[in-house]
Design an enzyme around this catalytic site. Structure first.
Site, PDB file in Angstrom:
ATOM      1  NE  ARG A 289     -10.743  -0.904   1.677  1.00  0.00           N
ATOM      2  CZ  ARG A 289     -10.800  -1.026   0.789  1.00  0.00           C
ATOM      3  NH1 ARG A 289     -11.732  -1.109  -0.284  1.00  0.00           N
ATOM      4  NH2 ARG A 289     -10.304  -0.368   0.023  1.00  0.00           N
TER       5      ARG A 289
ATOM      6  NE  ARG B 258      -8.339  -1.860 -10.364  1.00  0.00           N
ATOM      7  CZ  ARG B 258      -7.430  -1.001 -10.616  1.00  0.00           C
ATOM      8  NH1 ARG B 258      -6.551  -2.122 -11.976  1.00  0.00           N
ATOM      9  NH2 ARG B 258      -7.347  -0.106 -10.345  1.00  0.00           N
TER      10      ARG B 258
ATOM     11  CG  HIS C 285     -14.748   1.940 -11.172  1.00  0.00           C
ATOM     12  ND1 HIS C 285     -15.925   2.634  -9.912  1.00  0.00           N
ATOM     13  CD2 HIS C 285     -13.786   1.670 -10.972  1.00  0.00           C
ATOM     14  CE1 HIS C 285     -14.644   1.505  -9.065  1.00  0.00           C
ATOM     15  NE2 HIS C 285     -13.493   1.512  -9.416  1.00  0.00           N
TER      16      HIS C 285
ATOM     17  CG  HIS D  92     -14.132  -3.534  -3.652  1.00  0.00           C
ATOM     18  ND1 HIS D  92     -14.739  -3.845  -4.950  1.00  0.00           N
ATOM     19  CD2 HIS D  92     -12.840  -3.231  -3.670  1.00  0.00           C
ATOM     20  CE1 HIS D  92     -14.184  -3.376  -6.032  1.00  0.00           C
ATOM     21  NE2 HIS D  92     -13.102  -2.388  -5.042  1.00  0.00           N
TER      22      HIS D  92
ATOM     23  CG  ASN E  28      -1.936  -1.512   1.110  1.00  0.00           C
ATOM     24  OD1 ASN E  28      -2.545  -1.529   0.228  1.00  0.00           O
ATOM     25  ND2 ASN E  28      -2.767  -1.439   2.179  1.00  0.00           N
TER      26      ASN E  28
ATOM     27  NE  ARG F  21      -2.909   5.855 -11.691  1.00  0.00           N
ATOM     28  CZ  ARG F  21      -2.628   6.964 -11.731  1.00  0.00           C
ATOM     29  NH1 ARG F  21      -1.215   7.312 -12.312  1.00  0.00           N
ATOM     30  NH2 ARG F  21      -3.702   8.840 -11.321  1.00  0.00           N
TER      31      ARG F  21
ATOM     32  CE1 TYR G  82      -9.504  -7.557  -3.606  1.00  0.00           C
ATOM     33  CE2 TYR G  82     -10.055  -5.457  -5.324  1.00  0.00           C
ATOM     34  CZ  TYR G  82      -9.233  -6.534  -3.975  1.00  0.00           C
ATOM     35  OH  TYR G  82      -7.957  -6.039  -4.299  1.00  0.00           O
TER      36      TYR G  82
END
Length: 717
Positions: free
Chosen positions: A592, A403, A463, A620, A73, A433, A496
Site C-alpha cells: 500500500r 493503539r 507492535h 492494513h 499525512n 508514536r 482499516y
C-alpha cells in the site's frame, strides 16, 4: 493465477517524487541504485492518496475526506521523517542512505517533491472540490468579504459571544518575547500601528480550532473559516491601535526525539518527558498564506529560527486537515454507500435454538478467521473480550495494546474482568508514536482497576496484536488466542482492512503464553513452536522460505511468492527477493505505502510485480504466501517487511494451517492482483500508473468485491 497486469488500459496520471538513477551494467544485487529512496517513495504514496480526491468516480464528500487525509499525512511526514533528517543534518551526520544520499541531499529532494504536491493539493480544493460542493451539494465555503451586510453582522455577533472571550492576543516587543507556538496550531500574524506615534508593532494570535474551523451561517450549509471572522473583528481586540494587516500561519514541530532507553530507569517517566520536550522541539515547517508580505515572513523565520527552505506558502486555506469537518457533514448522496460489517456465520449460530453459542464453543469447533471491516469487530474480537470478562471459568486474560480508541470497550472489558477477580495482564506500548499520552492514561486506568500493566520493553516497540484467554475446562486449562494484524480499536476496525485468527490450538497457546512471559518478565531466550516472533526468528524464517522457492523453481519450475503489506523497505529481504527473481521465481507484491524495491528491472527484478491498492478502506493486512512446491504455506500477522518490524519491534506472524482458511486468504490475494479499479502498478522508473477497468464489472473494485463476498457468505451459510 492472475498476474494482475493484463486487460488493463493504463496511462500515467500523476507526477512522481521518486527519481531513481540508472543501474550500472555489472552491478550486484546490493547496488544502491537498485533501491528507491524511502522518503520520496512515501511522497509518491501521498500523491496516490491525493488522486482519490481528484478522481471523479468517488463520492464528493469522500473526495474532500481524501484531501484532508493527504494534508494530515503531510503533517505526519514532516514531524517524523523530515524532523529526523533535519536532526541528522544539524548534527553533521553524513551517513549515506541505502541509495547513497546524505541527509541534506534528501531534504533538498523532499522539498522539490513537496512543492508540486502542495500546489496540486491547493488547486484541487480551490478549483475543483470547493466549487463542486457549492453546485452539487449546496455546501458553501465562503469568504467573509463576500457576505451580505446582514450575514457579516450575524458573524460579528457570533464573534462577540463565542470567540472573543477565548482569544489571547500576545504582543511582541522588548518587554514581551516572541511567544511559544504549539505544534500544528493555526495563528495570525498581526501588524498594528499606533495612531499617534505611527510606530508599527507585531502581535501573534492563536486561532481556536479545537472545536470547529468553519463557522456556520444560521439556517444554511454556508460556512466561513473562523480565522476570517477573527480578522474582520480584530479592532475589538486591539482597541486604540490601527490594524494594518493580519495573515495566517502554521508551524510543524519535530516529533523525532532522540531517546536513550538504556539510560532510562523508568520507561514511563522517560516517555512523559519526551512528550514534554516534543512540545518545544525544533520547527521543521512554517506554512504561510501566499499573500503574506516578505517582511512579515522574515520576522517569523527569524523568531522561529528557520531558513527559507523550511517555509512553504499556501494558495489555499492553511491546514486543510480541518476539511474533515466538511466531509463529516454526512450527506448520503455524496458519501460512500453505508456498510455494516456482517457477523460471521459461526458466531451467529444459536445453541439449542435459544441463544448464541459461547464464543469458546465456536473456537473449539475449529480455527476462525475474520476479515475487518467486512466482518464485525464487535461481534468477534470485542465479543471474545466481553465474554471472557464475565465467564466464571476464565482465569486469566492477557493482551498487547498498541493503539485503541478514547472510549475503548476493549479496555472496559479488561477492567471488568479485573473487577471480577480474574488475573488480567496488559502490555501497554507507550512508545506508539502520537498515541503515547493516550496509552499512558489507559495504563494508569487499568492499574487502578487491578490490572497488571507493563509499559513495553526497553529498546523494542511491542507492535504485535495478541490476546490470550486461559479457561478452566473439564480436561484442564485451555488457552484461547486471538492473533491479528490490526489494533484493538473498534473505530479503525470499520476503516482499516485487518485479519484476526481465533484458535485454541495447544501449540499456539503455549507459544503465546511464552510470548507474554517474555514481554512481562525475563525470558530473552524464549523458544516458539509455531509462531514467528520478531526480532529473533521472523526475518530468518522468511529468508528460508524465499530460498525454498528458489530451490523449487530450479527443480520444479513453480517458485511463487505473493505478499501483501503496508510498506517494504527491509534491504536484506529486498536483496533476497532480487535473488529469487533472478532464479525465475514469480513474485507479486501488494504494497500500500512506500516501497524501496524496484520491480521490472531486467536481470534483477524482471519477475517481480508491485501494486498498491487505495480506496474506501485503508489496506492494513499483512499476508505472505509461498507456493512450497504446490503445498502452499500462508502466514499473516502484525509485521511488514520493514527493517523496523524485523529488528526493532516485537511482532508475531502466524501460519494458517486450516485448508479452508488458507484457500480464503489465497483468494483474497488473487482478488487484489486482479483488481482494475483501485490498483496502481509500480514501474521500474518509480512511476505509479493507475489501472483502468476494462469492463463495467471490473469497475466495482477490490473493496466492493470483498463486501459482496462477505455478505454472500453470511447469507449462504
Amino acid at each position: 493465477m492472475a498476474d494482475g497486469s493484463k486487460n488493463t488500459a493504463r496511462k500515467p496520471l500523476i507526477p512522481r517524487a521518486t527519481a531513481p538513477r540508472s543501474v550500472p551494467s555489472r552491478a550486484t544485487r546490493t547496488h544502491p541504485h537498485l533501491i528507491f529512496n524511502r522518503e520520496l517513495s512515501w511522497l509518491d504514496f501521498n500523491w496516490r492518496v491525493l488522486w482519490q480526491a481528484i478522481d471523479g468516480r468517488f463520492p464528493l464528500l469522500e473526495r474532500v475526506r481524501f484531501l484532508a487525509i493527504t494534508a494530515s499525512n503531510l503533517d505526519e511526514f514532516f514531524r517524523k521523517r523530515v524532523g529526523g533528517l533535519q536532526r541528522q543534518d544539524d548534527a553533521g551526520i553524513d551517513v549515506l542512505s541505502p541509495e547513497g544520499l546524505r541527509p541534506d541531499e534528501q531534504l533538498r529532494l523532499i522539498r522539490q517533491a513537496v512543492l508540486p504536491l502542495q500546489d496540486r493539493l491547493c488547486e484541487t480544493w480551490n478549483h475543483v472540490l470547493k466549487p463542486m460542493l457549492a453546485t452539487e451539494a449546496d455546501i458553501h465555503i465562503r469568504n467573509y468579504a463576500d457576505l451580505t451586510p446582514k450575514e457579516q453582522k450575524y458573524l460579528d455577533h457570533y464573534f462577540t459571544t463565542h470567540i472573543f472571550p477565548i482569544l489571547t492576543p500576545l504582543a511582541v516587543d522588548p518587554g514581551h518575547p516572541f511567544p511559544f507556538i504549539s505544534n500544528l496550531s493555526l495563528s495570525l500574524a498581526v501588524i498594528l500601528r499606533h495612531p499617534e506615534e505611527r510606530s508599527e508593532h507585531f502581535a501573534r494570535l492563536k486561532v481556536p480550532t479545537a472545536t470547529f474551523r468553519f463557522v456556520p451561517l444560521q439556517g444554511s450549509k454556508t460556512f466561513v473559516p473562523v480565522e476570517q471572522v477573527i480578522v474582520n473583528n480584530l479592532d475589538e481586540l486591539f482597541r486604540g491601535m490601527e490594524v494594518v494587516s493580519a495573515y495566517p500561519f502554521r508551524i510543524t514541530r519535530n516529533a523525532d526525539i532522540l531517546r536513550d532507553e538504556e539510560e532510562a530507569e523508568d520507561l514511563l517517566a522517560m516517555i512523559s518527558e519526551e512528550l514534554r520536550l516534543r512540545r518545544f522541539s525544533r520547527v521543521v515547517r512554517l506554512e504561510v498564506d501566499a499573500d503574506m508580505p516578505e517582511h512579515l515572513r522574515q520576522i517569523l523565520m527569524r523568531e522561529l529560527d528557520i531558513d527559507k527552505d523550511d517555509l512553504y506558502e499556501s494558495k489555499a486555506l492553511l491546514d486543510l486537515t480541518d476539511l474533515f469537518e466538511i466531509a463529516n457533514i454526512g450527506l448520503r448522496e455524496h458519501s460512500f454507500k453505508p456498510w455494516e460489517p456482517v457477523v460471521p456465520h459461526r458466531l451467529a449460530m444459536e445453541a439449542d435454538g435459544k441463544e448464541l453459542r459461547s464464543i469458546f464453543d465456536v473456537i473449539r469447533d475449529g480455527d476462525l478467521l475474520v476479515h475487518h471491516p467486512y466482518e464485525s469487530f464487535n461481534a468477534s474480537t470485542l465479543r471474545l473480550m466481553e465474554e471472557a470478562a464475565v465467564d466464571p471459568d476464565v482465569l486469566a486474560i492477557k493482551q498487547t495494546l498498541y493503539r485503541t480508541s478514547d472510549r475503548s470497550p476493549v479496555m472496559a472489558a479488561l477492567i471488568r474482568a479485573a473487577e471480577n477477580g480474574k488475573q488480567v495482564a496488559v502490555l501497554v506500548e507507550v512508545k506508539a508514536r502520537f498515541d503515547e499520552q493516550n496509552n499512558i492514561e489507559w495504563g494508569q486506568k487499568l492499574e487502578k482497576a487491578g490490572v497488571h500493566v507493563t509499559y513495553g520493553l526497553v529498546g523494542l516497540k511491542t507492535h504485535t496484536k495478541v490476546t490470550l484467554v486461559v479457561r478452566q475446562e473439564e480436561e484442564g486449562l485451555r488457552t484461547y488466542c486471538h492473533i491479528g494484524t490490526g489494533n484493538y480499536n473498534p473505530k479503525t476496525a470499520r476503516l482499516y482492512t485487518d485479519l484476526g485468527l481465533f484458535t485454541c490450538d495447544r501449540a499456539v497457546g503455549t507459544d503465546v503464553v511464552n510470548l507474554f512471559h517474555y514481554l512481562t518478565g525475563y525470558a530473552p531466550a524464549q523458544e516458539y513452536q509455531k509462531l514467528l516472533v520478531a526480532p529473533r526468528f521472523m526475518r530468518d524464517t522468511f529468508l528460508k522460505a524465499i530460498d525454498r522457492e528458489i530451490a523449487n523453481q530450479k527443480k520444479h519450475g513453480n517458485g511463487r511468492i505473493i505478499a501483501q503489506m503496508n510498506a517494504l523497505d527491509d534491504l536484506v529481504t529486498i536483496h533476497a527477493l532480487y535473488k529469487a527473481s533472478q532464479a525465475g521465481v514469480q513474485i507479486d507484491l501488494i504494497v500500500r505505502g512506500h516501497c524501496r524495491l524496484r520491480p521490472g528491472l531486467p536481470r534483477y527484478s524482471e519477475n517481480i510485480r508491485v501494486i498498491s491498492i487505495l480506496g474506501r478502506f485503508l489496506e492494513h493486512s499483512r499476508i505472505y504466501s509461498f507456493n512450497n512446491n504446490g503445498k502452499p504455506r500462508i502466514y499473516f500477522g502484525s509485521a511488514d517487511w520493514q527493517r523496523r518490524n524485523l529488528e526493532d519491534r516485537v511482532e508475531v506472524i502466524a501460519e494458517v494451517e486450516d485448508a479452508a482458511l488458507k484457500h480464503r486468504l489465497m483468494r483474497t490475494l488473487e482478488l487484489a492482483l486482479e483488481d482494475e479499479r483501485l490498483a496502481w502498478d509500480l514501474h521500474a522508473d518509480g512511476r505509479y500508473v493507475q489501472r483502468m477497468p476494462s469492463t463495467e464489472k471490473k469497475e466495482r473494485g477490490y473493496h466492493n468485491v470483498l463486501m459482496k463476498r462477505a455478505l454472500k457468505r453470511s447469507l449462504d451459510a
